[in-house]
Design a protein around this motif. Structure first.
Motif, short mmCIF file in Angstrom:
data_model
loop_
_atom_site.label_atom_id
_atom_site.label_comp_id
_atom_site.label_asym_id
_atom_site.label_seq_id
_atom_site.Cartn_x
_atom_site.Cartn_y
_atom_site.Cartn_z
N PHE A 71 -6.92 -4.83 14.97
CA PHE A 71 -7.08 -3.37 14.99
C PHE A 71 -8.44 -2.92 14.47
O PHE A 71 -8.73 -1.73 14.47
N GLY A 72 -9.25 -3.87 14.00
CA GLY A 72 -10.57 -3.50 13.51
C GLY A 72 -10.53 -2.68 12.25
O GLY A 72 -11.32 -1.74 12.08
N VAL A 73 -9.58 -3.00 11.36
CA VAL A 73 -9.45 -2.27 10.09
C VAL A 73 -9.52 -3.27 8.94
O VAL A 73 -9.55 -4.49 9.14
N SER A 74 -9.51 -2.76 7.73
CA SER A 74 -9.56 -3.63 6.55
C SER A 74 -8.17 -4.16 6.22
O SER A 74 -7.15 -3.61 6.64
N ARG A 75 -8.15 -5.22 5.42
CA ARG A 75 -6.86 -5.76 4.98
C ARG A 75 -6.14 -4.79 4.05
O ARG A 75 -4.91 -4.77 3.99
N VAL A 76 -6.90 -3.98 3.33
CA VAL A 76 -6.28 -2.96 2.47
C VAL A 76 -5.49 -1.97 3.33
O VAL A 76 -4.37 -1.57 2.99
N THR A 77 -6.08 -1.56 4.46
CA THR A 77 -5.40 -0.65 5.38
C THR A 77 -4.11 -1.29 5.90
O THR A 77 -3.05 -0.64 5.95
N VAL A 78 -4.19 -2.56 6.29
CA VAL A 78 -3.01 -3.27 6.80
C VAL A 78 -1.94 -3.35 5.73
O VAL A 78 -0.76 -3.09 5.98
N ARG A 79 -2.35 -3.68 4.51
CA ARG A 79 -1.39 -3.84 3.42
C ARG A 79 -0.66 -2.53 3.14
O ARG A 79 0.56 -2.52 2.91
N LYS A 80 -1.40 -1.41 3.16
CA LYS A 80 -0.77 -0.11 2.91
C LYS A 80 0.21 0.24 4.03
O LYS A 80 1.29 0.79 3.78
N ALA A 81 -0.14 -0.07 5.28
CA ALA A 81 0.74 0.21 6.41
C ALA A 81 2.02 -0.61 6.31
O ALA A 81 3.13 -0.09 6.52
N LEU A 82 1.88 -1.89 5.98
CA LEU A 82 3.06 -2.76 5.86
C LEU A 82 3.95 -2.31 4.71
O LEU A 82 5.19 -2.40 4.80
N GLN A 83 3.35 -1.82 3.64
CA GLN A 83 4.14 -1.36 2.50
C GLN A 83 4.98 -0.14 2.88
O GLN A 83 6.14 -0.02 2.47
N ILE A 84 4.41 0.75 3.68
CA ILE A 84 5.16 1.92 4.14
C ILE A 84 6.39 1.49 4.94
O ILE A 84 7.50 1.98 4.74
N LEU A 85 6.20 0.53 5.85
CA LEU A 85 7.30 0.06 6.68
C LEU A 85 8.36 -0.65 5.84
O LEU A 85 9.56 -0.56 6.12
N ALA A 86 7.91 -1.36 4.82
CA ALA A 86 8.86 -2.03 3.93
C ALA A 86 9.69 -1.00 3.16
O ALA A 86 10.91 -1.16 3.00
N GLU A 87 9.04 0.06 2.70
CA GLU A 87 9.75 1.11 1.97
C GLU A 87 10.74 1.84 2.88
O GLU A 87 11.77 2.33 2.42
N ASP A 88 10.42 1.92 4.17
CA ASP A 88 11.32 2.56 5.14
C ASP A 88 12.43 1.61 5.59
O ASP A 88 13.30 2.01 6.38
N GLY A 89 12.40 0.36 5.12
CA GLY A 89 13.44 -0.59 5.47
C GLY A 89 13.24 -1.28 6.81
O GLY A 89 14.15 -1.97 7.29
N LEU A 90 12.06 -1.12 7.41
CA LEU A 90 11.81 -1.74 8.72
C LEU A 90 11.19 -3.12 8.61
O LEU A 90 11.11 -3.85 9.61
N LEU A 91 10.74 -3.49 7.42
CA LEU A 91 10.19 -4.83 7.19
C LEU A 91 10.82 -5.42 5.94
O LEU A 91 11.05 -4.72 4.94
#
Length: 284
Positions: A71-91
């Motif tokens: 996606f051409g983004v930083s790993r910090v951006t990826v980590r924050k996105a994955l954390q949101i999905l984990a909090e929503d119960g999707l990961l």
């Protein structure tokens, strides 16, 4: 040292996964030209892939480094996105194993029996709950008056709530009941049908109409799915034994969490004649 090890492990994952282009990522879904923060754009894109089934339950996502590269983004951006999905119960984030897709449990509900949401979930060993969105009394709309056989302007109790199962949002429900059957909507805490039965107005039969719809942004937000996601709209009219209309319900059920099951009999087939009894499962 720990970061170096993490990077080395992730580099290995990248080398083995990137050549296997099985992840349906769309790099154009994340762009700095849009006003929404990049991590929210990425989270929304991954959420949509999960909800629509492009990423299957228990699929493991590639490492943060590969997602960042895609996606051409930083790993910090990826980590924050994955954390949101984990909090929503999707990961499911499993230490040392990666991020696993969790599409959540699906609920099967037969359409041949009239049961309340609370009774139905309890019978399956699940924990039903409600978040009240509105409880009040007002004049019936023309549509409600027609469906419930009321005089114009007659008062009705309205109960709108978000229905959840084991903490997962499942449906948005709006129930409308004439005030002569439910004078105070505040007395309903869990099951509306329990309250009606206790008041001497037991639901006896119902007519239901089902159709596919797309959720509005507000509805999708309540159900934790992307705006425009598929849902099943159920309109139900419930009657007393003497055919007096008792209740009008409009509900939007999550299409990724509910299966409605119908058993169909061949015309003219009977048990005595050994006729087959095929069943048909309708998935929302």
């Amino acid at each position: 040292m720990l970061i170096a090890i993490e990077d080395a492990v992730e580099e290995c994952l990248f080398m083995t996964v990137v050549s296997d282009d099985r992840y349906p990522f769309d790099p154009t879904a994340v762009s700095s030209d849009r006003p929404l923060p990049l991590y929210l754009q990425l989270a929304d894109h991954l959420r949509q892939l999960i909800v629509q089934g492009a990423l299957a339950d228990q699929d493991v996502l590639p490492g943060e480094r590969e997602i960042a590269e895609r996606f051409g983004v930083s790993r910090v951006t990826v980590r924050k996105a994955l954390q949101i999905l984990a909090e929503d119960g999707l990961l499911d984030q499993r230490q040392g194993s990666g991020n696993f897709v969790n599409r959540g449990k699906r609920v099967e509900q037969p359409l041949s029996a009239l049961t309340s949401f609370t009774d139905d979930m309890r019978s399956r060993g699940m924990r039903p709950a409600s978040q009240w969105l509105h409880r009040g009394i007002s004049a019936a709309t023309p549509e409600e008056a027609l469906a419930l056989g009321l005089r114009p302007g007659e008062k009705v109790s309205r109960l709108r709530r978000l229905r959840t199962t084991d903490g997962t949002p499942m449906a948005i429900e709006l129930a409308t009941v004439p005030c002569r059957f439910l004078a105070d909507p505040e007395i309903v805490t869990e099951s509306l049908y329990e309250v009606l039965r206790g008041a001497g107005y037991p639901p006896f039969r119902a007519l239901q109409r089902l159709c596919a719809v797309q959720l509005t942004a507000d509805q999708a937000d309540l159900l934790h799915v992307p705006a425009g996601a598929a849902a099943l709209l159920i309109e139900r009219r419930t009657f007393l034994e003497d055919n007096t209309p008792l209740e009008l319900v409009r509900s939007q059920y999550r299409g990724d969490a509910y299966d409605f099951v119908v058993e169909l009999n061949l015309s003219g087939a009977t048990r005595e004649s050994g006729g087959s009894r095929p069943s048909s499962e309708n998935r929302s």
